[in-house]
Design an enzyme around this catalytic site. Structure first.
Site, short mmCIF file in Angstrom:
data_model
loop_
_atom_site.label_atom_id
_atom_site.label_comp_id
_atom_site.label_asym_id
_atom_site.label_seq_id
_atom_site.Cartn_x
_atom_site.Cartn_y
_atom_site.Cartn_z
N ASN A 63 18.04 -36.77 13.04
CA ASN A 63 18.48 -35.59 13.40
C ASN A 63 19.81 -35.13 13.24
O ASN A 63 20.23 -34.34 12.88
CB ASN A 63 18.09 -35.68 15.21
CG ASN A 63 16.53 -35.93 15.27
OD1 ASN A 63 15.68 -36.03 14.37
ND2 ASN A 63 16.30 -35.94 16.75
N THR A 98 25.16 13.64 -0.97
CA THR A 98 24.59 13.45 0.15
C THR A 98 23.13 14.02 0.24
O THR A 98 22.87 14.98 -0.59
CB THR A 98 25.29 14.19 1.56
OG1 THR A 98 25.29 15.63 1.23
CG2 THR A 98 26.88 13.79 1.52
N HIS A 99 22.40 13.23 0.80
CA HIS A 99 20.86 13.59 0.66
C HIS A 99 20.25 13.55 -0.76
O HIS A 99 19.40 14.19 -0.89
CB HIS A 99 20.51 14.77 1.73
CG HIS A 99 21.02 14.83 2.87
ND1 HIS A 99 20.32 14.29 3.87
CD2 HIS A 99 22.27 15.42 3.45
CE1 HIS A 99 21.23 14.72 4.99
NE2 HIS A 99 22.26 15.28 4.83
N ASN A 159 15.12 -0.36 -19.96
CA ASN A 159 14.93 -0.36 -18.44
C ASN A 159 16.11 -1.11 -17.80
O ASN A 159 16.23 -2.25 -18.43
CB ASN A 159 13.51 -0.95 -18.06
CG ASN A 159 12.28 -0.18 -18.73
OD1 ASN A 159 12.29 1.00 -18.87
ND2 ASN A 159 11.31 -1.04 -19.24
N LYS A 199 14.96 -25.10 6.01
CA LYS A 199 15.76 -25.52 4.65
C LYS A 199 15.42 -24.49 3.31
O LYS A 199 16.25 -23.96 2.59
CB LYS A 199 15.66 -26.63 4.23
CG LYS A 199 16.18 -27.78 5.19
CD LYS A 199 15.92 -29.16 5.07
CE LYS A 199 16.27 -30.01 6.25
NZ LYS A 199 15.34 -29.65 7.45
N SER A 214 9.29 -33.58 3.45
CA SER A 214 9.97 -32.45 2.93
C SER A 214 10.68 -32.81 1.62
O SER A 214 11.79 -32.26 1.16
CB SER A 214 11.04 -32.18 4.15
OG SER A 214 11.79 -33.37 4.36
N TYR A 224 15.65 -31.74 19.05
CA TYR A 224 14.96 -31.38 17.74
C TYR A 224 13.29 -31.46 17.86
O TYR A 224 12.69 -32.05 18.60
CB TYR A 224 15.11 -32.85 16.88
CG TYR A 224 14.72 -32.47 15.62
CD1 TYR A 224 15.51 -31.77 14.40
CD2 TYR A 224 13.59 -32.93 15.01
CE1 TYR A 224 15.33 -31.84 13.01
CE2 TYR A 224 13.10 -32.92 13.62
CZ TYR A 224 13.89 -32.31 12.71
OH TYR A 224 13.31 -32.14 11.55
N LYS A 258 11.67 2.71 -24.57
CA LYS A 258 12.53 2.26 -23.21
C LYS A 258 13.53 1.61 -23.14
O LYS A 258 13.64 0.53 -23.89
CB LYS A 258 11.16 2.02 -22.09
CG LYS A 258 10.12 2.92 -22.12
CD LYS A 258 10.47 4.08 -21.01
CE LYS A 258 10.83 3.48 -19.74
NZ LYS A 258 9.79 2.83 -19.05
N GLU A 316 17.01 -3.59 -10.99
CA GLU A 316 15.79 -3.68 -10.14
C GLU A 316 15.47 -4.80 -9.46
O GLU A 316 15.00 -4.92 -8.18
CB GLU A 316 14.48 -2.98 -10.96
CG GLU A 316 14.76 -1.51 -11.44
CD GLU A 316 13.61 -1.30 -12.48
OE1 GLU A 316 12.76 -2.05 -12.86
OE2 GLU A 316 13.82 0.20 -12.94
N GLN A 320 12.17 -28.61 10.33
CA GLN A 320 11.97 -28.74 8.95
C GLN A 320 12.00 -27.65 7.94
O GLN A 320 12.27 -27.67 6.74
CB GLN A 320 10.79 -29.86 8.50
CG GLN A 320 10.73 -30.31 7.28
CD GLN A 320 9.55 -31.45 7.14
OE1 GLN A 320 9.87 -32.51 7.64
NE2 GLN A 320 8.34 -31.02 6.39
N SER A 323 10.02 -2.12 -22.90
CA SER A 323 8.50 -2.01 -22.62
C SER A 323 7.77 -2.53 -23.64
O SER A 323 8.18 -2.23 -25.07
CB SER A 323 8.31 -0.29 -22.20
OG SER A 323 6.88 -0.16 -22.42
#
Length: 459
Positions: A111, A156-157, A286, A326, A24, A318, A284, A291, A323, A278
């Site tokens: 541990n 709304t909606h 963006n 993380k 690890s 344990y 463009k 996003e 492992q 772009s």
């Protein structure tokens, strides 16, 4: 082949690719400072309890500091053959100070060592995230104050519903973030626990002082059960849940910004610092940072789900599965702190197109509810008022008009209670400011809201 720290009972040697799979170190190396901090506290306690000598303690502590210096300077060689950050540090320590370095692990297991490292890491990052949230809250509050009189459509909606103050709209995210901050603060009670001294599973026969290491490491409390101490990952799950909620809220705000910046809305403009172009379409601009935040919320939610699935079937105590606890949280912490910083920068440099918003609320039917309320105040039952206004809206649609374009005669043709003051009543600014109820969008109510919000900030 390097001899394993646990290799005494083994005759065969691990294959190189199995070592790589088992290791690890490529991700838990970020815990080196926490690991050394915990080890210094452990060595200090061992000497205080006469388990090692004061001279050995000093050798170990100086050696550990030297190992950290080597790491910071890029001189420390980390190896998958030593598996993890603990064994790599121990190997480097023994290489520096000799066999006395092997005494550091007395009365300790990997541990409780990794559990200690993770508690220290999560505690530190929780405070950093809380601070980043509050910084964004300040930015939102300032944005609301600077644009206190700007009126915009409320939805709304994704259909225009009623006009609201921009400050009221953006402040909704202030309060979401406050709840996020409160959750992190609340979770600190469960993060700020010391597992050090729990050993592998059942404690130790050595006369250790867990309260001493707790104090040295700045933990507010310690685990009362050694099995729980080494196996508990609730605090990681809770942290990932808190992070995921922050990211969901940032994602929702990102979606608002993306819509607001579209040519169809044109409510705001983002700084060039937080947008991209772009490669094919030169016109463009963006909202890529917004996003990306929206997209990155999937990463943190995925980490939370992964962690829940990781522990759901684990028996005490344990297991090697842990492992895998993380990488997801390391990534989630990086994601949320980066996203909070980006969102803060976007809002600090965002321009509100006030003229566009003014025109927008003049050319819709978001004042229809106000007309219904007007009729109710004239004694008309709300259901009847709703029906009358619905008919008036339909007439306007058919005639390509808005409510304020109707003549008084046309209004009174649908209900005689409507009088000349209706044109003032239907003004978007008037519609907004009449909503003075606590938590409402009227200027008076929003000013009270801003004052209440400011009182919750501490930094």
């Amino acid at each position: 082949m390097t001899k394993k720290a646990w290799g005494g009972r083994f005759q065969g040697e691990a294959l190189e690719w199995v070592d790589a799979f088992n290791a690890s170190i490529h991700f838990d190396k970020v815990l080196i400072e926490k690991d050394i901090t915990g080890s210094i506290a452990h060595a200090t306690m061992l000497a205080a309890k006469d388990i090692i000598t004061a001279e050995e303690r000093d050798q170990i502590i100086e050696g550990l500091k030297s190992v950290l210096d080597d790491y910071d300077a890029g001189r420390l060689e980390l190896s998958v053959q030593h598996e993890d950050i603990h064994m790599n540090v121990e190997h480097a320590l023994i290489s520096k100070i000799g066999e006395v370095g092997g005494k550091l692990h007395t009365a300790r297991s990997r541990n409780d060592q990794i559990a200690t490292d993770m508690h220290l890491y999560i505690k530190e990052k929780a405070y950093e995230i809380i601070e980043s949230i509050e910084t964004l809250q300040y930015t939102i509050l300032n944005l609301a104050k600077e644009n206190i009189h700007v009126v915009m459509p409320g939805y709304t909606h994704l259909q225009r519903a009623q006009p609201v103050l921009f400050s009221h709209h953006i402040m909704a995210y202030f309060w979401m973030l406050k709840r996020d901050k409160d959750r992190f603060n609340d979770s600190l009670a469960r993060i700020d626990l010391s597992p050090l001294g729990a050993g592998a599973i059942s404690g130790t026969t050595f006369d250790i002082d867990r309260e001493h290491t707790q104090e040295l490491l700045g933990f507010s409390d310690l685990y009362q059960n050694s099995m729980d101490a080494v196996s508990d990952r609730d605090y990681i799950i809770e942290t990932l849940s808190n992070i995921s909620l922050v990211m969901v809220h940032l994602s929702r705000l990102s979606e608002e910004i993306i819509f607001w910046m579209s040519e169809e809305a044109n409510f705001v403009q983002l700084s060039d610092q937080f947008t991209t172009g772009s490669s094919m379409m030169p016109q463009k601009k963006n909202p890529d940072m917004a996003e990306l935040i929206r997209g990155k919320s999937a990463r943190t939610t995925g980490a939370l789900t992964s962690m829940l699935m990781l522990v759901k079937g684990l028996p005490l105590t344990y297991n090697k599965d842990l492992q895998e606890d993380k990488e997801g949280v390391f990534d989630a912490v990086t994601t949320v702190t980066g996203s909070l910083r980006i969102m803060t920068g976007m809002l600090e440099t965002m321009t509100i197109n006030e003229d566009v918003l003014d025109q927008t609320v003049e050319k819709d039917f978001s004042n229809a509810t106000e007309l219904a309320d007007y009729l109710v105040q004239k004694g008309v039952p709300f259901r009847k008022a709703h029906e009358v206004v619905g008919e008036l809206v339909l007439k306007c649609i058919n005639d390509s008009k808005y409510l304020k374009d109707l003549s008084l005669k046309e209004f009174q043709g649908h209900h005689p209670s409507i009088e000349e003051d209706i044109y003032t009543v239907l003004s978007p600014k008037v519609v907004v400011d009449r909503r003075k109820s606590l938590g409402g969008t009227g200027t008076e109510a929003v000013e009270k809201q801003l004052s209440a919000a400011e009182s919750t900030l501490t930094i």
